[in-house]
Design a protein around this motif. Sequence first.
Motif, PDB file in Angstrom:
ATOM      1  N   ASP A  50     -93.448  31.453  30.611  1.00  9.16           N
ATOM      2  CA  ASP A  50     -93.133  32.864  30.426  1.00  9.16           C
ATOM      3  C   ASP A  50     -93.885  33.719  31.450  1.00  9.16           C
ATOM      4  N   GLN A 108     -82.783  31.211  20.763  1.00  8.24           N
ATOM      5  CA  GLN A 108     -81.825  31.853  21.650  1.00  8.24           C
ATOM      6  C   GLN A 108     -80.493  31.099  21.623  1.00  8.24           C
ATOM      7  N   GLY A 168     -89.633  36.014  18.761  1.00  7.07           N
ATOM      8  CA  GLY A 168     -89.873  34.604  18.458  1.00  7.07           C
ATOM      9  C   GLY A 168     -88.679  33.934  17.814  1.00  7.07           C
ATOM     10  N   ARG A 169     -87.477  34.384  18.189  1.00  3.87           N
ATOM     11  CA  ARG A 169     -86.262  33.827  17.597  1.00  3.87           C
ATOM     12  C   ARG A 169     -85.612  32.802  18.506  1.00  3.87           C
ATOM     13  N   ARG A 213     -93.047  37.015  17.422  1.00  7.58           N
ATOM     14  CA  ARG A 213     -93.509  35.671  17.797  1.00  7.58           C
ATOM     15  C   ARG A 213     -95.013  35.525  17.565  1.00  7.58           C
ATOM     16  N   ARG A 228     -85.343  38.870  21.949  1.00  4.59           N
ATOM     17  CA  ARG A 228     -85.402  37.707  21.050  1.00  4.59           C
ATOM     18  C   ARG A 228     -86.659  36.896  21.301  1.00  4.59           C
ATOM     19  N   HIS A 229     -87.067  36.828  22.561  1.00  5.92           N
ATOM     20  CA  HIS A 229     -88.330  36.147  22.862  1.00  5.92           C
ATOM     21  C   HIS A 229     -89.490  36.904  22.226  1.00  5.92           C
ATOM     22  N   ARG A 258     -92.418  36.057  34.546  1.00  5.16           N
ATOM     23  CA  ARG A 258     -92.700  37.488  34.616  1.00  5.16           C
ATOM     24  C   ARG A 258     -93.330  37.862  35.960  1.00  5.16           C
ATOM     25  N   ALA A 275     -78.635  32.431  26.404  1.00  2.00           N
ATOM     26  CA  ALA A 275     -79.738  31.941  27.233  1.00  2.00           C
ATOM     27  C   ALA A 275     -79.259  31.664  28.652  1.00  2.00           C
ATOM     28  N   LEU A 333     -95.124  26.641  27.249  1.00  2.00           N
ATOM     29  CA  LEU A 333     -94.066  27.646  27.179  1.00  2.00           C
ATOM     30  C   LEU A 333     -94.626  29.028  27.486  1.00  2.00           C
ATOM     31  N   PHE A 349     -82.257  38.821  25.727  1.00  2.00           N
ATOM     32  CA  PHE A 349     -83.031  37.586  25.735  1.00  2.00           C
ATOM     33  C   PHE A 349     -84.515  37.909  25.566  1.00  2.00           C
ATOM     34  N   GLY A 350     -84.979  38.952  26.282  1.00  2.00           N
ATOM     35  CA  GLY A 350     -86.374  39.340  26.180  1.00  2.00           C
ATOM     36  C   GLY A 350     -86.749  39.815  24.785  1.00  2.00           C
TER      37      GLY A 350
END
Length: 418
Positions: free
Chosen positions: A334, A376, A373-374, A54, A369-370, A338, A381, A330, A366-367
């Motif tokens: 995030d 979801q 930067g893809r 990302r 892919r985040h 966290r 999700a 965003l 999920f983490g």
Amino acid sequence: MSANEVVIVGGGPAGMSTAIFLVHHRPALADRIVVLEKERYPRDKCCAGGLGGRADRTLAAAGVTIDVPSVPVNGVSAAFQSGELALREGHIGRVIRRVEFDRALAGAARARGVRIVEGARVTAAALGPRGAQVESSAGAFAGRVVVGADGVGSVVRRAMGLPFGRLRAQAVEVDTEPVAADRARDLLHFEMRDRSFPGYLWDFPTVVGGRELVCRGAYVLHEGALDGGRAAGEAPDAERVLRRRLEALGLDPGRYRRKRFAERGLDRAAAIARPAALLVGEAAGIDPMLGEGIAQAIAYGALAGAYLAEKLEAGDLRFDDWGRRVERSLFGLDIRFRRRVMRAFYGAPRERVERYLLDEPSFLRFGMRHFAGRPQPAPDALRAAATGALVVGRIGIDRLLASLPARGAREHRPRGRA
């Protein structure tokens, strides 16, 4: 005294990204921006070097590609007291060396007309009705705006009258040769079996001078950062934690050069701006749970570049909404999530959370892919959101399981070493 529109203190990813994205939005300002870097490139920084895809995608939005030697990363492995799992999602990022990455990023800023002054150690900053004045070993610089991108010990932050903050961590790292117990070199490994401290150990693949090595480190939160934790200062020293880990791997801790650094988490209640001054990167605060720094520094820069372009155009340098802008982005969402996960994971529910993550790895997928930067997939999700609700302790396991979307055959989840 040199006059500029914007003086950026700190030539790391946060400062350079701020300059790059400000020029991206306001090209006419390129020759009115100066970045003050206390050292001279190439200079190294203590950092594990994990760079999610990302971050590269964010830079690409400004037309920047940073091509430096790196180790490709396809997934993550994590070892808990209840077991271990390894997950892959294809290419999700890479491991870089800051000595090479930061120099290349500075080159990208220079190519866009940004002035960079190396060897300019900032000693003081003053804010006034006419803007900011910055004193450095390379001379004095004045600007309408000063951006503090100068890390945990930020001179700009002190000039703004802001406290250090309560979300703090210490870290120490070494580069060693590989050992037989290491995971595959396309994985970022997180070692979380030691519950004697709030934090984790890491093993990241790296290349130094053409040699395949492993960057190993310990990240230890000050326990005062955790609700219900012991008093700040009672957490063990990160160096002792790492020493135990190295000895368990059969490595002699005395053979390796240790690199120590501190980190600051973004505290929702803390100010990160004053009139004519704002903070980015670790000067403001990053993810307190894992201390992921590079991608978040670049995210800060992208956000700050757009924000400064807007505010300079409008002539509004109060910056009274910078904190809200960060929190509502965003990136800020995030960080907020966290923070909440940190208090659950490193707190009393840790054993229950670990067992659930092993049995239902959608949250970790999920983490990843985040990190990459893809996009979801919606069902994934939803499952990750439900898992996250469990992690922060809002609902019980039975209610969680009932809320999850139907799923076909369960995937294979290896518990052994990757």
